[in-house]
Design an enzyme around this catalytic site. Structure first.
Site, PDB file in Angstrom:
ATOM      1  N   ASP A 246       0.870  -1.115   0.137  1.00 17.45           N
ATOM      2  CA  ASP A 246      -0.048  -0.017   0.035  1.00 17.45           C
ATOM      3  C   ASP A 246       0.900   1.120   0.048  1.00 17.45           C
ATOM      4  OD1 ASP A 246      -2.034   1.900  -0.093  1.00 17.45           O
ATOM      5  OD2 ASP A 246      -3.076   0.743   1.719  1.00 17.45           O
TER       6      ASP A 246
HETATM    7  C1  BGC Z   1      -4.836   3.362  -0.126  1.00 12.86           C
HETATM    8  C2  BGC Z   1      -4.974   2.443  -1.491  1.00 12.86           C
HETATM    9  C3  BGC Z   1      -4.913   2.873  -2.564  1.00 12.86           C
HETATM   10  C4  BGC Z   1      -3.491   3.604  -2.656  1.00 12.86           C
HETATM   11  C5  BGC Z   1      -3.175   4.440  -3.924  1.00 12.86           C
HETATM   12  C6  BGC Z   1      -3.671   4.274   0.000  1.00 12.86           C
HETATM   13  O1  BGC Z   1      -3.864   5.257   0.562  1.00 12.86           O
HETATM   14  O2  BGC Z   1      -5.027   2.729   1.105  1.00 12.86           O
HETATM   15  O3  BGC Z   1      -6.360   1.532  -1.369  1.00 12.86           O
HETATM   16  O4  BGC Z   1      -4.829   1.934  -3.746  1.00 12.86           O
HETATM   17  O5  BGC Z   1      -3.462   4.601  -1.404  1.00 12.86           O
HETATM   18  O6  BGC Z   1      -3.991   5.546  -3.967  1.00 12.86           O
END
Ligand code: BGC
Length: 708
Positions: A246
């Protein structure tokens, strides 16, 4: 109604050979470039070998807008508006595998159309508490329902030469201190509640990628956790795809390098300083970390690229975004996602005799697409419910609108820095109490009075209230959990007063997670539940109100009366900063309510129709492995029904667990045999077949000696 067949693209010997060949040609710098973000949403390619960057994008409800390579500033031209799909909670309440597949196919096609390789979806975390800020991105409280629909979605996405990225692995069920909270959880509970959707996603649907979660699981960060990534995902489940962190989920170079993680992504533009960038390169050069550890990662990335036809000039799907087919897909899903919770002979309305309608409530005319965190969508358009009603009734009816209440903030997106800031403040904290000052209370009182006095006017044929939650940062939004499950913005007061002056006011809740409806659910005569249902959501809702569509959504989560009815709060822990122990164990959602005889406001699986269904002739076919029954549409309208099969637990087990379901369409008077194939029929075990919640129920027993 036969067993679903999943097509999974296996890695061929040819792919393996080609990946090995390419790997040999790559320098250390080039390999390092491929395993970490070199833009906010992309890795680095290797031009001399025609290896492109891996381009990713959020997310679950459509393809996110285009950003500058090194910040969350939108490029903001006129070409990146997209189809805004219903959120996963809406997809789940259709209980329709075909629609989940269509949703995935649309999302994949839009992603490829926008030049993406990996779409960061679907989110398959279990809805453990109604307070989780990201519930709207997830399907259900039930692992089986989540698995079934997520697999369909993944298949649909990946048909477009785009990888799904099933997220967030694992037990990412709260936003409070999301970057560091330690989720303490038992192995059996992981296996039976929190793992199944991920296991099905990789083993059955063949998801090419998985995203590690921000939180810790049993003491170690999700993005370099041995128990979850190596022992489980790779070794037990045989996952051969790519694990992506993540954004900002990596915390240590050594741990990340030696873990099964393949790609580090982050929200910062300091790309060279990512843990798996320069710091890792230096450690390899100084001999502290062997180069082979990154070879494995790069090999898996090359295999992914081969699977997606990204290399060697392979013929690749070009996708398509903003097509009329894609919009039609949104409408079909939205139509089946709305749940009729209560209807005492009020709905549907007759459009032909409707001359004057009063619509009340901020959500009736609020666009929800561009909010919620990384799931935000720059939608090509979005029909609100008010627009849907006006479009349906046309020019011969007058549709008046009163705001009725205010959240005080129209969509508060465009703080371009929220995503990186959310990492700085520890990844979200419990929602801060909104400033409910005297001025705001006065404003709400005025709006309420205006709406009530309009509703009192006897000339309206119908009064429709549309309220609920929104994507403000203290509501259904990434980075924060909700404070409580109360309906905000003084809506309770408004609804109570409305029902006093017009007892036939239809109440529509639009939200991404359960809110308490205790103050009005008994008094209201018609109650509907809708999630954020995409660009066509308002149209679909209007069609249901006016009977063009017969509602067929069923709850994919329990609507509790209050938080005490939810096991995460009653038995377990939730929303703590340091450590959250899942003492609620297997008893999540209805599993808890059934075990302790707790009657929620509306149970999992519940949902009414404008027609009636009768169930007859339950039958167990052990040879072919199905349980069936005859479903008859005994009412006067055509309609769809979801037949649900639950396995009854033994002694210490949950009382019942969803084991299968099938949705059927029946014209008025028609009857059909519905066959349900559970994963496998268990000898000597009892099953129940039910329709809406608990109303229609058969119990059947499987013989002792069956060949399973
Ligand atoms: C989120 C993810 C997301 C990623 C990219 C993170 O803050 O938890 O679900 O895909 O950002 O935007």
């Amino acid at each position: 109604m036969s067993k679903r067949v999943y097509r999974k693209k296996e890695v061929t010997d040819e792919m393996k050979e080609r990946a090995k060949e390419l790997l040999k040609e790559l320098t250390l710098e080039e390999k390092i470039g491929m395993i970490h973000g070199n833009e906010i949403f992309a890795t680095k390619g290797v031009e001399r070998l025609s290896i492109p960057p891996l381009r990713t994008s959020d997310g679950p409800m459509g393809v996110r807008a285009e950003f500058m390579p090194d910040s969350f500033t939108r490029i903001d031209d006129n070409t990146d508006s997209v189809t805004y799909l219903p959120c996963n909670s809406a997809v789940a309440s259709t209980w329709n595998r075909d629609l989940a597949y269509i949703c995935g196919r649309t999302l994949g096609s839009e992603a490829r159309g926008r030049g993406k390789d990996v779409i960061l979806a679907p989110g398959v975390n279990i809805k453990r508490s109604p307070l989780c800020g990201r519930n709207f991105e997830y399907f259900s409280e039930d692992p089986y329902l989540t698995s079934e629909l997520a697999c369909e979605m993944i298949q649909g996405i990946q048909e477009n030469d785009v990888a799904a990225c099933v997220k967030h692995f694992v037990a990412n069920n709260q936003e409070t201190n999301r970057l560091n909270v330690d989720t303490v959880i038992d192995g059996e509970v992981l296996d039976r509640i929190y793992y199944p959707a991920f296991r099905a996603a990789v083993q059955k649907a063949g998801s090419y990628t998985v995203m590690g979660s921000y939180n810790k699981i049993n003491g170690e960060q999700g993005c370099h956790n041995k128990e979850t990534l190596k022992d489980t995902l790779r070794d037990r489940w045989g996952f051969d795809g790519v694990i992506i962190s993540d954004w900002g989920g990596v915390h240590d170079t050594d741990k990340a390098a030696f873990s099964e993680l393949d790609i580090e992504m982050d929200c910062s533009s300091d790309f060279d300083n990512y843990y798996m960038a320069e710091p890792l390169r230096e450690k390899i050069i100084s001999g502290k970390i062997p180069e082979e550890v990154i070879d494995e990662k790069v090999y898996r990335i090359l295999i992914l690229m081969l699977r997606l036809n990204m290399l060697d000039g392979a013929k690749r799907s070009k996708g398509a975004y903003n097509t009329s087919d894609n919009r039609e897909a949104c409408l079909s899903i939205a139509r089946e996602s709305v749940i009729l919770l209560k209807n005492e002979d009020l709905l549907p309305f007759d459009p032909d005799s409707t001359k004057k309608v009063l619509v009340i409530g901020e959500n009736a005319d609020r666009k929800q697409s561009d909010g919620g965190g990384s799931a935000e969508i720059k939608a090509l358009y979005e029909y609100t419910t008010l627009a849907g009603i006006r479009m349906l009734l046309g020019g011969n009816a007058r549709v008046d609108y009163c705001l009725g209440y205010t959240s005080n903030t129209r969509p508060e997106h465009r703080n371009i820095g929220w995503q990186s800031e959310s990492l700085m403040d520890g990844g979200g904290s419990r929602a801060k109490a909104a400033e409910e000052d005297e001025k705001l209370r006065k404003k709400r009182r005025e709006l309420r009075e205006e709406a009530i006095s309009a509703a009192k006017d006897g000339s309206y044929d119908q009064v429709i209230f549309v309220g609920g939650l929104n994507h403000n940062s203290d509501m259904d939004c990434e980075g924060n959990d909700k404070r409580d499950m109360e309906l905000p913005y003084e809506q309770n007061e408004l609804i109570e007063e409305l029902l006093k002056v017009r007892s036939d006011t239809v109440i529509v809740m639009q939200a991404g997670s359960a809110v308490s409806m205790e103050r009005f659910a008994d008094k209201a005569h018609a109650l509907l539940w809708s999630y954020y249902a995409g660009m066509e959501g308002g149209k679909a809702l209007a069609e249901i109100l006016y009977g063009e569509v017969n509602p067929s959504g069923k709850l994919a989560e329990t609507l509790y009366r209050n938080l005490d009815q939810c096991s995460a709060h009653a038995l377990g822990e939730f929303g703590l900063d340091e450590r959250v122990e899942y003492k609620d164990g297997l008893y999540v959602g209805y599993r808890y309510n059934e075990k302790y005889n707790i009657v929620p406001r509306f149970p999992f699986g519940f949902g009414l129709s404008y027609t009636e269904f009768e169930y007859r002739e339950p039958y167990v076919n052990t040879k072919e492995g199905y349980i069936s029954c005859r479903v008859c549409n005994t009412g006067e309208r055509n309609g769809k029904e979801t037949v649900q099969l639950y396995l009854m637990g033994e002694k210490d087990e949950p009382v019942k667990e969803l084991a299968g379901f099938e949705k059927v369409f029946l014209i008025a008077g028609e009857e059909k045999d519905v066959k349900i194939y559970p994963e496998k029929l268990l000898p000597g075990r009892r099953y129940i077949i039910t329709g809406s919640g608990d109303s229609i129920r058969f119990e059947v027993e499987c013989e002792e000696n069956i060949d399973t």
